[in-house]
Design an enzyme around this catalytic site. Sequence first.
Site, PDB file in Angstrom:
ATOM      1  NE  ARG A  70       6.519  -6.455  -3.332  1.00 41.92           N
ATOM      2  CZ  ARG A  70       6.772  -4.602  -3.650  1.00 41.92           C
ATOM      3  NH1 ARG A  70       7.863  -4.397  -3.801  1.00 41.92           N
ATOM      4  NH2 ARG A  70       5.224  -4.083  -3.569  1.00 41.92           N
ATOM      5  CD  GLU A 107       1.319   7.862  -1.003  1.00 40.89           C
ATOM      6  OE1 GLU A 107       1.242   9.053  -0.435  1.00 40.89           O
ATOM      7  OE2 GLU A 107       1.504   6.913  -1.428  1.00 40.89           O
TER       8      GLU A 107
END
Length: 181
Positions: A70, A107
């Site tokens: 993005r 994560e």
Amino acid sequence: MSQISAEDKLDYVKSKIGEYPNFPKEGILFRDIFGALTDPKACVYLRDLLVQYIRQSQPEVEVIVGLDSRGFLFNLLLATELGVGCAPIRKKGKLAGEVVSVEYQLEYGSDTFELQRTAIQPGQKVVIVDDLLATGGSLLAASELVRKVGGVVLESLVVMELVGLDGRKKLDCKVHSLIKY
């Protein structure tokens, strides 16, 4: 015709960012930049806000680096508006030629970013841009890559920051976010 303030532009952009509860998993409130990018006025305002910020904060910038994927929505646009170059940082295996790479933590696990060795010349002043600062791993890796090829990281610029995840604390450069959640 009256001039629209930066605050009004930012409020408009914020109003167009989508919110999706329990995505991608239970308990997460996903903030979706694409809601703003599908609105023509929000696109113009977002461009205006980012360009104005860089012109004021980092007028000496020479290269805008966008993160996969993005960040690519912003780096060419900003580079064009500012009259500077742009370079992509991509996931491993997506760039041709000689690359430098950095592994970073996600994560759950890790990933690798790469940058073409010739994308940034030694001493060039760089602003890194992405849509989101969450845990900070990808922006930290991007800073490390820029420095590996001799670039000077002036700042990281993001549209949104999830402040509760403390990603900013991991970073070793100046950081600016337009919107904080």
